[in-house]
Design a protein around this motif. Structure first.
Motif, mmCIF file in Angstrom:
data_model
loop_
_atom_site.group_PDB
_atom_site.id
_atom_site.type_symbol
_atom_site.label_atom_id
_atom_site.label_comp_id
_atom_site.label_asym_id
_atom_site.label_seq_id
_atom_site.Cartn_x
_atom_site.Cartn_y
_atom_site.Cartn_z
ATOM 1 N N TRP A 156 113.978 -55.680 11.643
ATOM 2 C CA TRP A 156 114.885 -56.145 12.701
ATOM 3 C C TRP A 156 114.682 -55.419 14.022
ATOM 4 C CZ3 TRP A 156 117.504 -59.939 14.454
ATOM 5 C CH2 TRP A 156 118.534 -59.744 15.398
ATOM 6 N N THR A 157 114.668 -54.069 13.983
ATOM 7 C CA THR A 157 114.602 -53.336 15.248
ATOM 8 C C THR A 157 113.297 -53.607 15.986
ATOM 9 O OG1 THR A 157 113.821 -51.479 13.948
ATOM 10 C CG2 THR A 157 116.126 -51.434 14.625
ATOM 11 N N GLU A 158 112.238 -53.923 15.226
ATOM 12 C CA GLU A 158 110.946 -54.131 15.882
ATOM 13 C C GLU A 158 110.847 -55.488 16.546
ATOM 14 O OE1 GLU A 158 107.601 -52.889 13.208
ATOM 15 O OE2 GLU A 158 109.252 -51.834 12.247
ATOM 16 N N VAL A 159 111.566 -56.486 16.039
ATOM 17 C CA VAL A 159 111.352 -57.849 16.549
ATOM 18 C C VAL A 159 112.585 -58.475 17.175
ATOM 19 C CG1 VAL A 159 109.550 -58.279 14.859
ATOM 20 C CG2 VAL A 159 111.892 -58.972 14.349
ATOM 21 N N LYS A 160 113.712 -57.742 17.234
ATOM 22 C CA LYS A 160 114.949 -58.411 17.650
ATOM 23 C C LYS A 160 114.881 -58.967 19.074
ATOM 24 C CE LYS A 160 117.409 -54.307 19.218
ATOM 25 N NZ LYS A 160 117.715 -53.029 18.586
ATOM 26 N N ASP A 161 113.983 -58.402 19.898
ATOM 27 C CA ASP A 161 113.888 -58.885 21.270
ATOM 28 C C ASP A 161 112.849 -59.987 21.439
ATOM 29 O OD1 ASP A 161 115.810 -57.105 22.139
ATOM 30 O OD2 ASP A 161 114.318 -55.493 22.283
ATOM 31 N N ARG A 162 112.151 -60.307 20.390
ATOM 32 C CA ARG A 162 111.115 -61.358 20.536
ATOM 33 C C ARG A 162 111.116 -62.291 19.335
ATOM 34 N NH1 ARG A 162 105.587 -58.527 18.800
ATOM 35 N NH2 ARG A 162 106.399 -56.671 17.827
ATOM 36 N N LEU A 163 112.323 -62.735 18.995
ATOM 37 C CA LEU A 163 112.450 -63.621 17.838
ATOM 38 C C LEU A 163 111.771 -64.962 18.074
ATOM 39 C CD1 LEU A 163 116.140 -62.914 16.824
ATOM 40 C CD2 LEU A 163 114.075 -62.186 15.653
ATOM 41 N N ASN A 164 111.579 -65.312 19.351
ATOM 42 C CA ASN A 164 110.973 -66.611 19.632
ATOM 43 C C ASN A 164 109.484 -66.517 19.890
ATOM 44 O OD1 ASN A 164 113.172 -68.307 19.278
ATOM 45 N ND2 ASN A 164 114.010 -67.665 21.252
ATOM 46 N N GLY A 173 101.325 -55.604 8.633
ATOM 47 C CA GLY A 173 102.466 -55.030 7.933
ATOM 48 C C GLY A 173 103.773 -55.696 8.339
ATOM 49 N N GLN A 174 103.875 -56.008 9.646
ATOM 50 C CA GLN A 174 105.087 -56.693 10.115
ATOM 51 C C GLN A 174 105.166 -58.093 9.524
ATOM 52 O OE1 GLN A 174 104.281 -56.237 14.308
ATOM 53 N NE2 GLN A 174 105.908 -54.713 14.538
ATOM 54 N N GLN A 175 104.006 -58.758 9.440
ATOM 55 C CA GLN A 175 104.001 -60.099 8.852
ATOM 56 C C GLN A 175 104.490 -60.057 7.406
ATOM 57 O OE1 GLN A 175 100.246 -62.072 9.238
ATOM 58 N NE2 GLN A 175 100.280 -62.045 11.465
ATOM 59 N N GLN A 176 104.078 -59.004 6.681
ATOM 60 C CA GLN A 176 104.491 -58.918 5.284
ATOM 61 C C GLN A 176 106.007 -58.739 5.186
ATOM 62 O OE1 GLN A 176 103.218 -59.894 2.849
ATOM 63 N NE2 GLN A 176 103.133 -58.579 1.070
ATOM 64 N N ARG A 177 106.575 -57.902 6.074
ATOM 65 C CA ARG A 177 108.029 -57.730 6.037
ATOM 66 C C ARG A 177 108.721 -59.012 6.471
ATOM 67 N NH1 ARG A 177 108.678 -52.769 9.574
ATOM 68 N NH2 ARG A 177 106.431 -52.873 9.903
ATOM 69 N N LEU A 178 108.063 -59.763 7.374
ATOM 70 C CA LEU A 178 108.634 -61.048 7.799
ATOM 71 C C LEU A 178 108.711 -62.016 6.613
ATOM 72 C CD1 LEU A 178 109.591 -62.991 10.013
ATOM 73 C CD2 LEU A 178 107.217 -63.586 10.422
#
Lengths: 278, 362
Positions: A156-164, A173-178
């Motif tokens: 959440w903290t890494e992507v909350k500003d670029r959800l779109n 690694g982020q893709q895997q958590r996504l």
């Protein structure tokens, strides 16, 4: 503390563990054997996945762990020449009986794959919500779902500003958590994880493990892992798979994780968990 | 043994680093060799071309190209040894082939522009050819009717062929039914159908039977027959490139196969699908024979696709190019130029539409 008292506490603890292990099983494989064409890759797998527990499947590469968990939510049948014997019971019902819709099973038994597979045509937010769209499931408060699941997956903290933004812009690694967040959004009651952390750095791995522990309060989790420490950290139960050369894989030993790693009954298990082969 | 620690040079100029590209630095001998290898064959060939009677094409293929190969090989050998020779041969061949293809393409476009520009004007694009005959000067008349006809016919063909073509590709790659080998065989066979046969087919089953007359719809049907295999085969190749992980990923979320295709696989293949459609349009847009038979010709503007015979740019070119009047021939070239521009506009438009990546700049 006297010896008697100590023994009493120890008894209570083992009772608790025993109780946990014997809670009604949610998912259960009975005599599952698997073939690809004429080649038998798994033989007579019997295993119980009690409700709200974490079960680790360990074993060397090529022993059929991944194949096995794909039989648990009917993804196995997508491979053209795949075959299967035995039964898989989900809440007491055979998921392979003719009147069961595989789509319904897969909705309740979710899966996270070894390789991150976000949908490239969707945004980060779209990916999290894609399960709802794809399964036709209705849930309110999409913003809350996005925040909750991404938080649970440690993203959440890494992507909350670029959800779109496009999901493809994230690192591996982020893709895997996504995709873990995506799997959680449809609220599965069982979550199958096929080496979910093999592409992650240690920090992300820890976040995912925390998530797994947290989730296990309400979700039954089956996780394939090559990381022994991970199995020890997250799993209540562990099953050790092994395939002799040119023989189908099978379960050598299964039980409480503490037993499998602490006092394995089989010499091969002892060797494997101590890193002497595999 | 003394303990030595590495000390960075303390020159203050080194503290501010400038970006360099060491891999681009070449020794002087190399530069000279390359310059000679480029200059000598060019000078010899140019001399032969200007001061002898050997035709230019012969100079280019029989003298310049082998000479360039030899010079590059010698230059490579002198600077990099024997291993450089193979490298230089491959590079000279690659550059030579590229230049050859470009020259052919550019001379085609160039001759089109040079000859077509004479007829091109604003009224040429929107007026029709009623009361125009081959001897009418270029100040009058145009191809507006033919341009509209081509757009109508190609539009109808796309409306028919694109959905069927994509559905065929989806059947082959996603449904993977039992009939896949047969479907693939028929699509392949269809792509071998000569265009005149497609026109004849529509003429005999629809026009000659009195079902409907020669019109834009009949022309569109004939075009659709030609377009379908191109769209289907290209879309199939594109869908095959979509990794299976996306499909299993969607299925693992409780998706049906139909939703997986519609919401995950096709969107992921969007750019490729657009390319498939464009290739389909490019395949048919210049076809003359099917329209001569199925759509006919008309000097006036026709808006109704189900009405009377309709003009189209290829048929217009066909009718004007073989006439002994220079203005008519100029009109044919002008129409060909307009057709090229139309294709260029279509391709650019589709590329712009297809580029819209997810979630950028929101």
């Amino acid at each position: 503390m006297s010896t008697a008292e100590f023994e009493e506490v120890a008894m209570m603890e083992s009772d608790l563990l025993a109780a946990r292990k014997t809670t009604p099983s949610e998912l259960r494989a009975e005599n599952v054997s698997v073939w690809f064409g004429k080649r038998k890759v798994l033989e007579n797998v019997n295993i119980d996945f009690p409700k709200n527990t974490v079960t680790a499947l360990i074993g060397p590469s090529g022993c059929g762990k991944s194949t096995f968990i794909r039989t648990l939510n009917r993804l196995h049948e997508l491979i053209p020449n795949a075959a299967l014997a035995g039964t898989v019971l989900y809440e007491g019902k055979d998921i392979y009986s003719a009147d069961v819709d595989p789509v319904h099973i897969r909705l309740q038994i979710g899966m996270v794959f070894q390789k991150p597979n976000p949908f490239p045509s969707m945004t980060i937010r779209g990916n999290v919500l894609s399960g709802l769209k794809l399964s036709g499931m209705k849930r309110d408060n999409h913003d809350d779902i996005v925040e909750q699941t991404l938080t649970a997956a440690g993203l959440w903290t890494e992507v909350k500003d670029r959800l779109n933004h496009a999901a493809g812009d994230l690192s591996g690694g982020q893709q895997q958590r996504l995709v873990i967040a995506r799997a959680l959004a449809v609220q599965p009651s069982v979550l199958l994880m096929d080496e979910p952390c093999s592409a992650l750095d240690p920090a992300s791995t820890l976040k995912i493990e925390e998530t797994i522990r947290q989730l296990s309060k309400e979700v039954t989790i089956v996780i394939v892992t090559h990381n022994m420490q991970q199995a020890v950290r997250v799993a209540d139960n562990t099953a050790f798979f092994l395939a002799q050369e040119n023989e189908p894989g099978h379960i050598v030993e299964q039980g409480l994780t503490t037993d499998i790693f602490g006092q394995p009954q089989d010499q091969r298990t002892l060797d494997y968990v101590n890193g002497r082969f595999g | 043994m003394s303990t030595m620690t590495y000390q960075a040079p303390m020159n203050p100029d080194d503290l501010v680093q400038k970006p360099t590209r060491p891999w681009r630095q070449k020794p002087r001998s190399f530069t000279t060799a390359v310059a000679l290898a480029v200059a000598i064959p060019a000078v010899i060939s140019a001399g032969l071309f200007f001061y002898s009677s050997i035709p230019g094409a012969l100079v280019l293929t029989v003298i310049f190209f082998p000479l360039q190969l030899l010079a590059s090989a010698i230059a490579a050998w002198s600077t990099r040894g024997v291993r450089g020779i193979a490298d230089s041969v491959i590079i000279v061949n690659a550059i030579g082939s590229t230049v050859f293809a470009l020259v052919v393409l550019l001379s085609l476009i160039g001759s089109l522009v040079v000859r077509g520009l004479r007829a091109l004007s604003a009224h040429f694009v929107y007026q029709n050819s009623v009361f125009i005959n081959p001897s009418t000067p270029l100040e009058y008349g145009g191809i507006g009717h033919a341009l509209l006809g081509t757009i109508l016919i190609v539009g109808i063909a796309s409306l028919i062929a694109v959905p069927i073509g994509i559905a065929t590709a989806v059947y082959i790659t996603e449904v993977r039914g039992k009939a896949v080998p047969y479907v693939r065989f028929f699509v392949q066979a269809m792509s071998g159908v000569p265009s005149v046969v497609a026109g004849l087919f529509i003429l005999t089953i629809a026009v000659s039977t009195g079902w409907f007359s020669q019109n834009a719809f009949a022309g569109g049907l004939a075009y659709a027959i030609l377009m379908l295999p191109t769209v289907a085969r290209t879309a199939e190749e594109v869908l095959k490139l979509i990794p299976d992980e996306l499909r299993t990923g969607a299925l693992a979320l409780g998706s049906t196969r139909a939703r997986t295709v519609m919401k995950v696989v096709l969107p992921a293949a969007k750019t490729g699908i657009i390319t498939a459609i464009l290739l389909g349009i490019a395949r048919v847009i210049g076809e003359t024979a099917p329209l001569l038979l199925a759509a006919g010709n008309n000097d006036g503007t026709v808006f109704n696709p189900f009405g009377q015979a309709i003009a189209s740019i290829p048929v217009y070119i066909f009718n004007n190019v073989a006439v002994p009047y220079p203005d008519a021939v100029a009109r044919a070239w002008g129409a060909a130029l307009v057709l090229m521009i139309l294709i260029a506009v279509l391709f650019t438009l589709a590329r712009v539409l297809g580029r819209g990546r997810v979630g950028r700049a929101k």
